[in-house]
Write a protein that holds these residues in place. Structure first.
Motif, short mmCIF file in Angstrom:
data_model
loop_
_atom_site.label_atom_id
_atom_site.label_comp_id
_atom_site.label_asym_id
_atom_site.label_seq_id
_atom_site.Cartn_x
_atom_site.Cartn_y
_atom_site.Cartn_z
N TYR A 62 1.96 -1.61 -1.66
CA TYR A 62 3.19 -0.86 -1.89
C TYR A 62 4.03 -1.56 -2.96
CZ TYR A 62 2.93 2.64 1.82
OH TYR A 62 2.57 3.74 2.59
N LEU A 63 4.90 -0.75 -3.58
CA LEU A 63 5.92 -1.26 -4.49
C LEU A 63 7.27 -0.66 -4.10
CD1 LEU A 63 6.69 1.28 -6.56
CD2 LEU A 63 4.53 0.63 -7.61
N TRP A 64 8.35 -1.23 -4.67
CA TRP A 64 9.71 -0.72 -4.42
C TRP A 64 10.24 -0.16 -5.72
CZ3 TRP A 64 12.57 0.84 -0.63
CH2 TRP A 64 13.96 0.97 -0.79
N ASP A 65 10.62 1.16 -5.70
CA ASP A 65 11.09 1.80 -6.95
C ASP A 65 12.61 1.83 -7.06
OD1 ASP A 65 11.86 3.78 -5.16
OD2 ASP A 65 11.04 5.43 -6.35
N GLY A 66 13.28 1.16 -6.13
CA GLY A 66 14.74 1.15 -6.13
C GLY A 66 15.32 2.02 -5.04
N GLN A 67 14.53 3.01 -4.56
CA GLN A 67 14.99 3.88 -3.48
C GLN A 67 13.99 3.99 -2.33
OE1 GLN A 67 15.75 7.58 -5.66
NE2 GLN A 67 17.95 7.17 -5.57
N ASN A 68 12.72 4.02 -2.70
CA ASN A 68 11.68 4.23 -1.69
C ASN A 68 10.53 3.24 -1.89
OD1 ASN A 68 12.67 6.81 -0.39
ND2 ASN A 68 12.46 7.54 -2.51
N ALA A 69 9.84 2.99 -0.78
CA ALA A 69 8.59 2.23 -0.85
C ALA A 69 7.48 3.23 -1.16
CB ALA A 69 8.32 1.54 0.48
N LEU A 70 6.70 2.97 -2.20
CA LEU A 70 5.66 3.89 -2.65
C LEU A 70 4.31 3.20 -2.67
CD1 LEU A 70 7.49 5.52 -5.72
CD2 LEU A 70 7.40 6.35 -3.35
N PRO A 71 3.25 3.94 -2.38
CA PRO A 71 1.91 3.37 -2.52
C PRO A 71 1.69 2.89 -3.95
CG PRO A 71 1.82 5.46 -1.34
CD PRO A 71 3.21 5.33 -1.89
N ALA A 72 0.99 1.77 -4.10
CA ALA A 72 0.83 1.17 -5.42
C ALA A 72 -0.63 0.92 -5.74
CB ALA A 72 1.62 -0.14 -5.51
N GLU A 73 -0.95 1.01 -7.04
CA GLU A 73 -2.23 0.53 -7.51
C GLU A 73 -2.24 -0.99 -7.40
OE1 GLU A 73 -4.61 2.39 -8.27
OE2 GLU A 73 -3.96 4.27 -9.19
N ILE A 74 -3.44 -1.56 -7.36
CA ILE A 74 -3.51 -3.01 -7.19
C ILE A 74 -2.86 -3.75 -8.36
CG2 ILE A 74 -5.80 -3.17 -8.29
CD1 ILE A 74 -6.45 -5.33 -6.16
N GLU A 75 -2.86 -3.13 -9.56
CA GLU A 75 -2.25 -3.78 -10.72
C GLU A 75 -0.72 -3.84 -10.62
OE1 GLU A 75 -4.20 -1.16 -10.86
OE2 GLU A 75 -6.09 -1.83 -11.76
N ASN A 76 -0.13 -2.88 -9.89
CA ASN A 76 1.34 -2.80 -9.81
C ASN A 76 1.87 -3.16 -8.43
OD1 ASN A 76 1.49 -1.80 -12.51
ND2 ASN A 76 0.97 0.25 -11.75
N ARG A 77 1.06 -3.79 -7.64
CA ARG A 77 1.43 -4.06 -6.25
C ARG A 77 2.53 -5.11 -6.17
NH1 ARG A 77 -2.38 -7.26 -7.99
NH2 ARG A 77 -2.75 -9.35 -7.14
N THR A 78 3.35 -4.98 -5.15
CA THR A 78 4.30 -6.03 -4.79
C THR A 78 3.98 -6.55 -3.40
OG1 THR A 78 6.08 -5.09 -6.14
CG2 THR A 78 6.73 -6.58 -4.36
N ALA A 79 3.73 -5.61 -2.48
CA ALA A 79 3.48 -5.99 -1.09
C ALA A 79 2.08 -5.58 -0.64
CB ALA A 79 4.51 -5.33 -0.18
N PHE A 80 1.48 -6.49 0.10
CA PHE A 80 0.24 -6.19 0.81
C PHE A 80 0.66 -5.79 2.22
CE2 PHE A 80 -3.10 -7.80 3.70
CZ PHE A 80 -4.18 -7.03 3.26
N VAL A 81 0.30 -4.57 2.64
CA VAL A 81 0.84 -4.01 3.89
C VAL A 81 -0.27 -3.86 4.92
CG1 VAL A 81 2.01 -2.05 4.95
CG2 VAL A 81 2.68 -2.82 2.66
N LEU A 82 -0.04 -4.44 6.10
CA LEU A 82 -0.93 -4.25 7.25
C LEU A 82 -0.40 -3.07 8.07
CD1 LEU A 82 -1.32 -7.98 8.34
CD2 LEU A 82 -2.88 -6.63 6.92
N ASN A 83 -1.26 -2.07 8.31
CA ASN A 83 -0.87 -0.85 9.02
C ASN A 83 -1.53 -0.80 10.40
OD1 ASN A 83 0.37 0.97 6.62
ND2 ASN A 83 -1.41 -0.14 5.87
N PHE A 84 -0.73 -0.61 11.43
CA PHE A 84 -1.23 -0.47 12.80
C PHE A 84 -0.67 0.84 13.36
CE2 PHE A 84 -0.98 -4.97 11.88
CZ PHE A 84 -2.22 -5.45 12.31
N MET A 85 -1.56 1.79 13.65
CA MET A 85 -1.13 3.08 14.21
C MET A 85 -1.51 3.14 15.68
SD MET A 85 0.29 6.12 13.66
CE MET A 85 0.09 6.74 11.97
N MET A 86 -0.50 3.25 16.55
CA MET A 86 -0.75 3.44 17.98
C MET A 86 -0.67 4.94 18.26
SD MET A 86 -1.41 2.60 21.06
CE MET A 86 -1.33 0.81 21.10
N ASP A 87 -1.81 5.53 18.63
CA ASP A 87 -1.88 6.96 18.96
C ASP A 87 -1.72 7.16 20.46
OD1 ASP A 87 -2.56 8.01 16.30
OD2 ASP A 87 -4.43 6.92 16.57
#
Length: 268
Positions: free
Chosen positions: A131-156
């Motif tokens: 993910y990256l931060w565009d100033g308003q929202n967190a957006l999915p990012a290409e690896i070249e433009n990444r800022t954060a590495f995000v671990l996702n855990f979905m509890m269904d």
């Protein structure tokens, strides 16, 4: 002459007497057959609706017997595992963010009760993303433009209806997904590197706060699955899930951040 008549009469009487058991046996056999016919007919008539009821019960999973012990409760649980891909919808400009990213996801869960028409099927899924931060929202990012590495855990937490057939079964369900995300600085990105907030560390903090604000962690879900039954307990097939993004809807950003998941499912 009268003596001859007596002899003939006596012989005829003796012959009739000797044949009497045969006629009696045939009559008893005939009566037994007549008695058996309505009995078999009644059994056939009873068996037919019973068979129909059995098929109906199999289709809708039969009846549920509440467990009387912890061992019985565990025997009513069927573990399952999913392996597939998650596609997160991104409608933002691809010039500053990644086009809808695809990630491999691994899930573990259980079905209880495993033989009922209605069941509870909680599971935990895991995947990672950038993910990256565009100033308003967190957006999915290409690896070249990444800022954060995000671990996702979905509890269904879904409820499901299972329609059972002779060799396969079909599932349909709905429930609530709770998405927990942990943002870390991506590899190769330093805390003081340039970012929308002034530094990459500041961007990472904004991304983490954004994940947990405005109900962005809540995802009502809908799913459908088909499985082939290999044994009484083991089945495998395909599953499709859709996650509706509550946070994006309340933000007025529409269905961006929706998640489509397609996976193989193994029940054992």
């Amino acid at each position: 002459m009268s003596g001859m008549k007596r002899i003939i009469f006596a012989a005829a009487a003796l012959a009739l007497f000797s044949l009497a058991p045969i006629f009696s046996q045939e009559q008893n056999s005939s009566q037994a057959q007549e008695a058996a016919v309505p009995k078999d007919s009644e059994q056939a008539q009873e068996a037919e609706p019973s068979s129909a009821r059995s098929g109906f019960q199999n289709l809708f999973g039969g009846s549920f017997v509440p467990p009387k012990s912890g061992k019985e409760f565990l025997s009513q649980i069927s573990p399952f595992v999913n392996l597939g891909v998650n596609i997160t919808v991104n409608t933002e400009s691809s010039l500053k963010s990644a086009p809808s990213p695809t990630a491999f996801a691994l899930s573990f869960g259980g079905i209880w009760p495993n033989k009922a028409f209605l069941s509870f099927q909680p599971r935990l899924s895991f995947w990672w993303s950038y993910y990256l931060w565009d100033g308003q929202n967190a957006l999915p990012a290409e690896i070249e433009n990444r800022t954060a590495f995000v671990l996702n855990f979905m509890m269904d937490l879904p409820a499901a209806a299972t329609f059972r057939f002779a060799s396969c079964q079909v599932e349909a369900g709905l429930g609530l997904g709770i998405l927990a995300r942990a943002a870390l600085l991506a590899g190769g990105v330093g805390e003081s590197d340039t970012g929308a907030t002034g530094s990459a560390g500041g961007d990472k903090s904004e991304i983490q706060s954004w994940f947990w604000s405005n109900a962005r962690f809540l995802y009502p879900e809908f799913f459908a699955a088909w499985e082939w039954n290999f044994t009484e307990r083991i089945a495998a097939g395909l599953e499709f899930r859709y996650y509706l993004p509550i946070g994006s809807l309340t933000d007025g950003r529409g269905l961006t951040e929706s998640i489509f998941a397609l996976s193989g499912k193994l029940i054992f």
